[in-house]
Design an enzyme around this catalytic site. Structure first.
Site, PDB file in Angstrom:
ATOM      1  N   THR A 281       0.485   5.694  -0.338  1.00  0.00           N
ATOM      2  CA  THR A 281      -0.281   6.219  -1.511  1.00  0.00           C
ATOM      3  C   THR A 281       0.060   4.549  -1.837  1.00  0.00           C
ATOM      4  O   THR A 281       0.562   4.325  -1.665  1.00  0.00           O
ATOM      5  CB  THR A 281       0.757   7.246  -2.410  1.00  0.00           C
ATOM      6  OG1 THR A 281       1.127   6.750  -3.459  1.00  0.00           O
ATOM      7  CG2 THR A 281       2.249   6.526  -2.099  1.00  0.00           C
TER       8      THR A 281
ATOM      9  N   CYS B  45      -6.111   4.720  -4.932  1.00  0.00           N
ATOM     10  CA  CYS B  45      -5.831   5.365  -5.060  1.00  0.00           C
ATOM     11  C   CYS B  45      -6.153   6.212  -3.846  1.00  0.00           C
ATOM     12  O   CYS B  45      -7.360   6.676  -3.204  1.00  0.00           O
ATOM     13  CB  CYS B  45      -5.760   6.278  -6.499  1.00  0.00           C
ATOM     14  SG  CYS B  45      -4.593   8.259  -6.193  1.00  0.00           S
TER      15      CYS B  45
END
Length: 236
Positions: free
Chosen positions: A83, A196
């Site tokens: 992430t 993202c």
């Protein structure tokens, strides 16, 4: 082949992309039945998000660091935080793991610089777009990162958490993201970072109004290079 350690579950939707792409790339390079040696720790994203909202990055660092150390005990030779947002705590996680941490920001920046990009638009969670850790790192690496305006940042953030992290891909959200990219292009952006790890579910980086860079794929490719002892992975 070295073993890749993945700290995942943030969300599991993008962790699945990591697992698939790493294995596909190893098979492409090695052929036949080749697959990657992977150790995976998938966290409960609900717990991570609660710490993000509370601003308890210290506790989040401890959680991810413990996961990284566990992966090393399981045989991992490197660690990836799957992430972008949680790279805010990359340094303490790397310290707790004690093995190279392959950094998604460094990998993305290196590819942008190789391609001659200078002013990328960053699409990411609000934490990644608004906390200095990402844009400051990019600036130190020679890139002048743009982010959407306040309204645009909220749209991008909400789509990530309310839709993509829950497996929902909506055409209306795709169009909203494309509008934001077009606005940035008009303001001088020369590329766009899918910053993202879920955004690749919504946007194809090869069909955008600006050259697109999917941080998930760049990160996963770096892990493969490390595992196969190829040059180029940016480890912390």
């Amino acid at each position: 082949m070295k073993t890749i350690g993945l700290i995942g579950g943030m969300s599991w939707e993008s962790t699945a992309v990591y697992y698939r792409h790493i294995n596909e790339e190893v098979r492409r390079r090695r052929g036949g039945l080749a697959s990657a040696e992977i150790a995976l720790r998938s966290l409960d994203f609900t717990e991570v998000v609660a710490l993000q909202k509370a601003g308890r990055w210290d506790l989040a660092a401890a959680m991810l660091g413990k996961a990284g150390a566990g992966l090393v005990k399981a045989g991992a030779d490197c660690v990836l935080i799957c992430t972008n947002t949680m790279h805010l705590v990359a340094d303490p996680v790397a310290a707790m793991a004690g093995v190279p941490l392959i950094d998604i920001i460094s990998e993305t920046a290196a590819t942008l610089k190789t391609d001659g990009r200078k002013r990328p638009l960053l699409l990411a969670t609000r934490y990644t777009m608004e906390h200095g850790f990402y844009t400051d790192r990019m600036k130190a690496l020679g890139l002048d990162v743009m982010v959407p305006d306040v309204t645009g940042r909220q749209v991008v953030h909400d789509v990530i958490f309310n839709e993509l992290c829950q497996g929902q891909v909506r055409q209306a959200s795709r169009e909203a993201y494309l509008d934001i990219i077009n606005q940035a292009r008009a303001s001088g952006a020369d590329s766009v970072i899918l910053g993202c790890t879920e955004i690749g579910m919504l946007l194809d980086p090869d069909t955008l109004p600006l050259p697109g860079y999917d941080s998930t794929i760049l990160h996963a490719d770096a892990a493969v290079r490390f595992a196969l002892d190829d040059a180029g992975a940016q480890a912390a």
